[in-house]
Design a protein around this motif. Sequence first.
Motif, mmCIF file in Angstrom:
data_model
loop_
_atom_site.group_PDB
_atom_site.id
_atom_site.type_symbol
_atom_site.label_atom_id
_atom_site.label_comp_id
_atom_site.label_asym_id
_atom_site.label_seq_id
_atom_site.Cartn_x
_atom_site.Cartn_y
_atom_site.Cartn_z
ATOM 1 N N ALA A 33 3.594 -1.135 3.974
ATOM 2 C CA ALA A 33 3.029 0.203 3.821
ATOM 3 C C ALA A 33 4.157 1.167 3.466
ATOM 4 O O ALA A 33 5.157 1.240 4.167
ATOM 5 C CB ALA A 33 2.355 0.633 5.113
ATOM 6 N N SER A 45 -4.112 5.101 7.830
ATOM 7 C CA SER A 45 -2.805 4.596 7.409
ATOM 8 C C SER A 45 -2.954 3.724 6.155
ATOM 9 O O SER A 45 -4.061 3.324 5.782
ATOM 10 C CB SER A 45 -2.176 3.774 8.527
ATOM 11 O OG SER A 45 -2.944 2.609 8.750
ATOM 12 N N ALA A 46 -1.819 3.420 5.547
ATOM 13 C CA ALA A 46 -1.838 2.592 4.340
ATOM 14 C C ALA A 46 -2.466 1.238 4.626
ATOM 15 O O ALA A 46 -3.302 0.752 3.871
ATOM 16 C CB ALA A 46 -0.419 2.432 3.804
ATOM 17 N N GLU A 47 -2.067 0.623 5.748
ATOM 18 C CA GLU A 47 -2.605 -0.698 6.057
ATOM 19 C C GLU A 47 -4.092 -0.649 6.395
ATOM 20 O O GLU A 47 -4.824 -1.597 6.156
ATOM 21 C CB GLU A 47 -1.802 -1.383 7.157
ATOM 22 C CG GLU A 47 -1.776 -0.681 8.479
ATOM 23 C CD GLU A 47 -0.647 0.335 8.588
ATOM 24 O OE1 GLU A 47 -0.143 0.830 7.569
ATOM 25 O OE2 GLU A 47 -0.277 0.629 9.745
ATOM 26 N N THR A 80 -2.084 10.671 5.306
ATOM 27 C CA THR A 80 -2.771 9.796 6.264
ATOM 28 C C THR A 80 -4.127 10.392 6.658
ATOM 29 O O THR A 80 -4.731 9.965 7.627
ATOM 30 C CB THR A 80 -1.908 9.579 7.523
ATOM 31 O OG1 THR A 80 -1.607 10.859 8.096
ATOM 32 C CG2 THR A 80 -0.632 8.820 7.192
ATOM 33 N N GLN A 124 4.819 5.029 2.986
ATOM 34 C CA GLN A 124 4.266 6.357 3.258
ATOM 35 C C GLN A 124 5.204 7.415 2.677
ATOM 36 O O GLN A 124 6.351 7.513 3.102
ATOM 37 C CB GLN A 124 4.110 6.560 4.768
ATOM 38 C CG GLN A 124 3.576 7.918 5.161
ATOM 39 C CD GLN A 124 2.119 8.077 4.782
ATOM 40 O OE1 GLN A 124 1.321 7.209 5.102
ATOM 41 N NE2 GLN A 124 1.783 9.148 4.110
ATOM 42 N N ARG A 180 0.844 -1.189 0.000
ATOM 43 C CA ARG A 180 0.000 0.000 0.000
ATOM 44 C C ARG A 180 0.874 1.231 0.000
ATOM 45 O O ARG A 180 1.866 1.309 0.731
ATOM 46 C CB ARG A 180 -0.917 0.026 1.218
ATOM 47 C CG ARG A 180 -1.826 -1.155 1.264
ATOM 48 C CD ARG A 180 -2.599 -1.332 -0.011
ATOM 49 N NE ARG A 180 -3.890 -0.700 0.077
ATOM 50 C CZ ARG A 180 -4.883 -0.959 -0.739
ATOM 51 N NH1 ARG A 180 -4.726 -1.812 -1.719
ATOM 52 N NH2 ARG A 180 -6.018 -0.356 -0.602
ATOM 53 N N SER A 181 0.517 2.203 -0.790
ATOM 54 C CA SER A 181 1.268 3.433 -0.920
ATOM 55 C C SER A 181 0.332 4.606 -0.680
ATOM 56 O O SER A 181 -0.756 4.669 -1.253
ATOM 57 C CB SER A 181 1.853 3.513 -2.335
ATOM 58 O OG SER A 181 2.499 4.742 -2.540
ATOM 59 N N VAL A 241 1.655 -7.150 4.873
ATOM 60 C CA VAL A 241 1.414 -5.851 4.246
ATOM 61 C C VAL A 241 2.701 -5.046 4.354
ATOM 62 O O VAL A 241 3.370 -5.075 5.394
ATOM 63 C CB VAL A 241 0.263 -5.088 4.942
ATOM 64 C CG1 VAL A 241 0.178 -3.644 4.457
ATOM 65 C CG2 VAL A 241 -1.068 -5.804 4.723
#
Length: 124
Positions: A101, A64-66, A60, A103, A55-56, A99
């Motif tokens: 992530a 969050s990405a997750e 936020t 950021q 995930r990018s 996952v």
Amino acid sequence: MMQHRVQTGRDSETLALEYLQDQGLKILERNMRCPLGEVDLVALDGKTYVFVEIRSLRSTRWGSAEESISRTKKLRVVRVALWYLKSRGLAGVPVRFDVVAVQWRGEDLRIRWIPGAFDAQGLG
């Protein structure tokens, strides 16, 4: 704008792949596609097959990405993983769903690896 998002996604996938290799994982497949969908990475961590969702995010603001991975998406990754294992005669092998992530903050970035982020029921 769309082209920029696609490039950011590709860059994030490459960074995540390199990060996991640095952590000792052996990458088996990138963007593994089947009739049921796609998994960003398939890797081996010792004898454990690891299916990785990357995930990018650049903000936020929406979590969050997750947190952006829905249970529906998790279950799709699980179905693709089952297809992958069955198609290669790998029944009974240890499996994990991770996952990564990524950021982005301007030119800076932060990579966070979450081993076992969810289970085969899409929970976690």
